[in-house]
Design a protein around this motif. Structure first.
Motif, PDB file in Angstrom:
ATOM      1  N   GLU A  89       1.540   2.210  -3.461  1.00 35.90           N
ATOM      2  CA  GLU A  89       0.320   2.634  -4.128  1.00 35.90           C
ATOM      3  C   GLU A  89      -0.037   4.063  -3.727  1.00 35.90           C
ATOM      4  OE1 GLU A  89      -3.981   0.657  -5.226  1.00 35.90           O
ATOM      5  OE2 GLU A  89      -3.202   0.395  -3.189  1.00 35.90           O
ATOM      6  N   ASN A  90       0.213   4.413  -2.474  1.00 38.88           N
ATOM      7  CA  ASN A  90      -0.025   5.776  -2.012  1.00 38.88           C
ATOM      8  C   ASN A  90       0.864   6.774  -2.757  1.00 38.88           C
ATOM      9  OD1 ASN A  90      -1.934   4.858  -0.201  1.00 38.88           O
ATOM     10  ND2 ASN A  90      -0.513   4.786   1.535  1.00 38.88           N
ATOM     11  N   LYS A 121       0.808  -1.215   0.000  1.00 39.12           N
ATOM     12  CA  LYS A 121       0.000   0.000   0.000  1.00 39.12           C
ATOM     13  C   LYS A 121       0.843   1.267   0.000  1.00 39.12           C
ATOM     14  CE  LYS A 121      -4.077   1.997   0.302  1.00 39.12           C
ATOM     15  NZ  LYS A 121      -5.096   1.883  -0.776  1.00 39.12           N
TER      16      LYS A 121
END
Length: 551
Positions: A398-399, A395
């Motif tokens: 992805e951020n 994640k």
């Protein structure tokens, strides 16, 4: 005015430093071009006076061909250029002549612009002098010249030729054959081998470019000379034999993109020490630079030193000069993270242990860069996020992508900035969960840019996507975009446009010069146009992307 076929010159070379690639610059767009010939066993700083003394005076051709050649079954076009003020007879046909015996083997029609101004003193060779007798689908641009075209696609006999037109003289010579790009492709790849630092280049592999070992001693930190580092290896990147992380990463990024788009093209060996190891030579060459990049990382902090600079005075033997290592920077660190992650992905099926080592180094560098405020501050942080997300699916990466996806400038940045473009393509290719709307938007941007390139190319007298004729960087980046688009959605039209750009760079431009190498009859050296494409490391890598689409 007649122009004459110029036979290749021999025995003319620059007495300068090793074949070096551009670089050691904080901004890749401002790197200094390299020299393109090795004449000594050691590295010597160049003598500008000698270079200027060896400039060749020659006649610019007005019959423009790809001096490298044309593929046997591909579309083949020759361009004819004449001044608007020239009132001599205008030829309506051209001849292809065999180079070995000057015999005519094909006759074709020249198509001139419909709205050429013909006064009573202007004659059309081989026809009446009426304006209606001159036909063309060529667009007349606002210039001091008329540009006409002739096609010889139907002539498919392999060999060596030149083109003749009455009143315009002869073109440079060219080849026809399905392997016409092979030598250029191999030469473009070999430039990186010839610029390796820290090893001797033997005659077995380097031939006339052989030289002794260089920069094999420990280097010193620029801000603390008491600290010594082993940073041997990598590629020389400029006249001073410097090495630079950001520039090196950009080169690798382009090479990895070329390989991912068309891996089969890079399957063959091209004669380096690693050839025959069952690994594509392009990846062997990239690994040589990756080994150096790993040495530039501070393993404690994860940060990456920016450059290895050769400290030598003019005329001093560069191979024996001291090397200083510049401080850790956020830009070098995040560029390193992006490139090492990408290489880890591509190399995973070849050497899993080395892949893991590169991935660990990339993650460490990303965290270090994050602590330095690099995420969102440098374009490479988008590429790093994309590559690490493709590798891990985590994640946090992805951020990092979302930060850019939300930007109002993402669409324009995608088509204009290297790392944003390559990061976007990486996101399209990942097998991790993705935002389908974002993927659709990236594809839309890609297709829109490809269509702009296609339309511009059709309108151009010289069949290319820009009227900035001297900007090879723009030309090659446009073809990078079209190559990627063609990889995703194959189009024969795109292949032809890409090949037309190759023809332009190899002699079918307004100056008639081969802008890539100095091995043909009329080249960038004859028009004093700086350094050839093969001797600029970033342009060289982008040329390989273009070649991979048409070989």
């Amino acid at each position: 005015m007649l122009t004459y076929r110029i036979r290749p010159a021999t025995g003319i070379a620059f007495f300068v430093c090793i074949v070096l690639l551009t670089g050691c610059a904080k901004n890749a767009s401002s790197v200094n071009p390299i020299t393109d010939t090795i004449q000594e066993d050691s590295l010597i700083t160049p003598d500008p006076a000698l270079e200027s003394a060896q400039q060749i005076q020659s006649i610019s051709p007005c019959i423009l061909v790809d001096q490298n050649g044309y593929r046997t079954g591909a579309l083949k076009t020759v361009l004819f250029k004449r001044d608007k003020a020239d009132n001599t007879s205008i030829p309506t046909t051209f001849e292809i002549r065999r180079l070995s015996d000057d015999s005519t083997v094909f006759t074709g029609t020249i198509s001139w612009p419909r709205d050429m101004s013909l006064d009573s003193s202007t004659n059309v060779s081989g026809s009446d002098s009426s304006k209606e007798s001159i036909t063309s689908d060529t667009k007349l641009q606002d210039s001091d010249e008329y540009v006409a075209s002739g096609t010889f696609t139907d002539f498919q006999t392999d060999g060596e030729y030149y083109i003749y037109a009455e009143g315009m003289g002869e073109s440079c010579s060219f080849s026809i054959g399905n392997d016409v790009y092979n030598t250029l492709y191999e030469s473009a790849l070999r430039q990186y081998y010839l610029n390796r630092c820290g090893i001797a280049l033997t005659q077995e592999y380097a031939k006339d470019d052989a030289r002794g070992i260089c920069h094999s001693d420990l280097a010193k930190l620029e801000d603390n000379s008491s600290v010594s580092l082993d940073i041997t290896g990598g590629w020389h990147l400029d006249f001073a034999a410097d090495r630079d992380v950001v520039t090196g990463c950009l080169i690798i990024d382009n090479l990895l993109l070329a390989y991912e788009m068309n891996p089969d093209v890079f399957a063959n060996d091209y004669g380096i020490p690693e050839s025959g190891d069952d690994v594509p030579d392009i990846l062997d060459e990239v690994r040589y630079e990756i080994d150096w990049l790993l040495k530039m990382q501070d393993t404690k902090s994860g940060g990456v030193y920016a450059s290895a600079l050769t400290s030598a005075k003019e005329g001093e033997n560069l191979s024996m000069a001291d090397v200083v290592v510049t401080d850790i920077t956020a830009e070098a660190t995040i560029s390193f993270a992006a490139t090492l992650a990408w290489f880890s992905y591509v190399y995973s099926d070849i050497d899993s242990d080395y892949c893991d080592k590169c991935l660990e180094a990339a993650i460490s560098a990303f965290e270090a860069a994050k602590s330095m405020g690099a995420i969102g501050s440098f374009d490479a942080s988008f590429l790093a996020s994309a590559q690490l997300y493709r590798m891990t699916g985590q994640k946090t990466y992805e951020n990092g992508l979302t930060l850019y996806f939300k930007s109002s400038s993402f669409d324009s940045d995608f088509v204009s900035k290297d790392s944003i473009f390559m990061g976007g393509i990486c996101y399209l290719r990942t097998n991790k969960p993705v935002n389908k709307e974002i993927c659709s938007k990236i594809m839309e941007d890609l297709m829109n840019e490809a269509e702009k390139i296609s339309v511009a190319s059709k309108k151009s007298d010289y069949m290319i996507s820009t009227d900035d004729y001297e900007n090879t960087g723009v030309i090659l980046r446009n073809m990078r975009c079209l190559t990627v688009t063609n990889h995703i959605i194959y189009s024969q039209e795109y292949v032809e446009i890409i090949e037309n750009h190759a023809h332009y760079l190899l002699g079918r431009g307004p100056l008639g010069a081969n802008l890539a190498t100095d091995t043909t009859e009329y080249t960038y050296k004859d028009i004093d146009a700086g350094t050839g494409i093969l001797y600029d490391p970033i342009l060289d890598a982008e040329l390989l992307i273009l070649l991979s689409a048409i070989m």
